[in-house]
Design an enzyme around this catalytic site. Structure first.
Site, PDB file in Angstrom:
ATOM      1  N   LYS A   1      60.132   7.930  43.835  1.00  0.00           N
ATOM      2  CA  LYS A   1      59.179   6.797  44.383  1.00  0.00           C
ATOM      3  C   LYS A   1      57.650   6.952  43.786  1.00  0.00           C
ATOM      4  CE  LYS A   1      56.495   5.951  48.703  1.00  0.00           C
ATOM      5  NZ  LYS A   1      56.151   6.476  49.974  1.00  0.00           N
TER       6      LYS A   1
ATOM      7  N   ALA B   1      55.891   2.021  55.005  1.00  0.00           N
ATOM      8  CA  ALA B   1      54.539   2.282  55.599  1.00  0.00           C
ATOM      9  C   ALA B   1      54.328   1.223  56.670  1.00  0.00           C
ATOM     10  CB  ALA B   1      53.403   2.083  54.603  1.00  0.00           C
ATOM     11  N   GLY B   2      53.776   1.515  57.767  1.00  0.00           N
ATOM     12  CA  GLY B   2      53.347   0.570  58.749  1.00  0.00           C
ATOM     13  C   GLY B   2      54.266   0.653  60.051  1.00  0.00           C
TER      14      GLY B   2
ATOM     15  N   THR C   1      54.922   9.201  59.347  1.00  0.00           N
ATOM     16  CA  THR C   1      53.867   9.457  60.453  1.00  0.00           C
ATOM     17  C   THR C   1      54.528   8.961  61.613  1.00  0.00           C
ATOM     18  OG1 THR C   1      52.181   9.001  58.625  1.00  0.00           O
ATOM     19  CG2 THR C   1      51.589   9.124  61.132  1.00  0.00           C
TER      20      THR C   1
END
Lengths: 259, 67
Positions: A102, A189-190, A212
């Site tokens: 990645k 992400a997000g 996260t």
């Protein structure tokens, strides 16, 4: 009714799970391993860092997540220029022997937004060197197409800043990218909560990558399971095809035979 | 004795030590790490054949949790 198996192909290999999870920010390696298990992920992202030579007996990630059973996807998180990203991934390839990576080249500390100029340079060098590059990128459909044309094996636009948990802020751009790109598209992400993962999948993404949202949940193991289910639910919903939106009500019970 | 730099720290080691020997001294499992010597990757298969020289700069890395 569609058949139960709904695999996707990444760089020539088929995967069942459309959820890729990060392994950072957990309390300890036991929790990391349990969350990965609950998420059903077949691919996990990992970082490459210096060994602590003062304490070589510290537990290592590979002792808790077996790289023979789960695909390790080395990332370049923390790299702010293309050259250090390339250097990091060359070391990762030597450490693990995998060429699926990645690429993530960051632009600044506040937004962790991708630096696309450096991303292009690094992607080109890595592809030339035989790497299979999954690329974290902006949600610009033209940039995404250029990355695909260069030979990236997956395009991974952000849905919101890394670690923000704001959800999919850019459904229009994500949809445009999905329409144009033939290799897998993953929102990277997000995502903040389970419904965000479903939104990404309902847009038609091939998968979703998060860290996260699981690691910083009140109960990471429960949230990992929630993400597994919502990713599947969103995918099924996309395949099923949603009803048309209407301006006014439409009764669900027939009007004929009304007493 | 010669000195080498490992992950930014200076270490004194015996002369003519192989990279594999040095990893053993550091108590690191060669299978779980990758090594860069003077900005060049050292293939794992050659750890035993690489003799460390005075002033070598080594980076020894491994996989950790990350997003």
């Amino acid at each position: 009714m569609r058949k139960a198996s709904d695999t996707w192909s990444l760089a020539g290999k088929d995967y069942s799970s459309r959820l890729i999870v990060g392994t950072g920010k957990y309390k300890d390696f036991e929790e990391t391993a349990m969350a990965v298990e609950a998420s059903g992920a077949e691919i996990v992202t990992v970082a490459v860092r210096r060994v602590n030579i003062a304490d070589p007996k510290q537990p290592m990630l590979v002792d808790y997540l077996d790289p023979k059973k789960i695909t390790y996807l080395p990332n370049t998180a923390g790299c702010f220029d293309g050259a250090s990203a390339v250097r990091t991934l060359r070391l990762a390839r030597e450490a693990g022997g995998w060429d699926l990576v990645k690429l993530e080249v960051l632009g600044d500390q506040k937004t962790l937004y991708p630096n696309m100029v450096e991303t292009f340079t690094a992607a080109e060098e890595l592809i030339k060197d035989g790497f299979k590059v999954m690329v974290y990128c902006s949600d610009d459909p033209i940039a995404a197409k250029k990355l695909e044309d260069m030979g990236c094996v997956a395009i991974m636009p952000l849905g919101a800043p890394i670690g923000s948990g704001l959800g999919i802020q850019n459904p229009v751009q994500i949809r445009l990218i999905i329409e144009e790109i033939k290799v897998p598209v993953l929102v990277d992400a997000g995502v903040g909560t389970a419904s965000d993962a479903a939104v990404a999948m309902e847009l038609g993404c091939d998968g979703v990558l998060m860290n996260t949202a699981i690691a910083e949940a009140g109960d990471p193991i429960a949230m990992a399971r929630a993400m597994r289910l919502s990713t599947e639910a969103g995918r099924l919903s996309y395949l099923a095809g949603r009803m048309a939106k209407k301006r006014y009500a439409d009764p669900s019970s027939p009007l004929a035979g009304l007493i | 004795m010669i000195t080498v730099s490992v992950n930014g720290e200076t270490k004194s080691i015996e002369e003519a030590m192989s990279l594999e020997g040095f990893l053993t001294v550091l108590e690191l499992n060669p299978k779980k790490v990758a090594v860069e010597r003077n900005l060049e990757i050292v293939p794992k298969s050659t750890f035993a054949n690489v003799t460390l020289e005075n002033g070598d700069a080594l980076e020894i890395v491994h996989f950790i949790g990350g997003g």
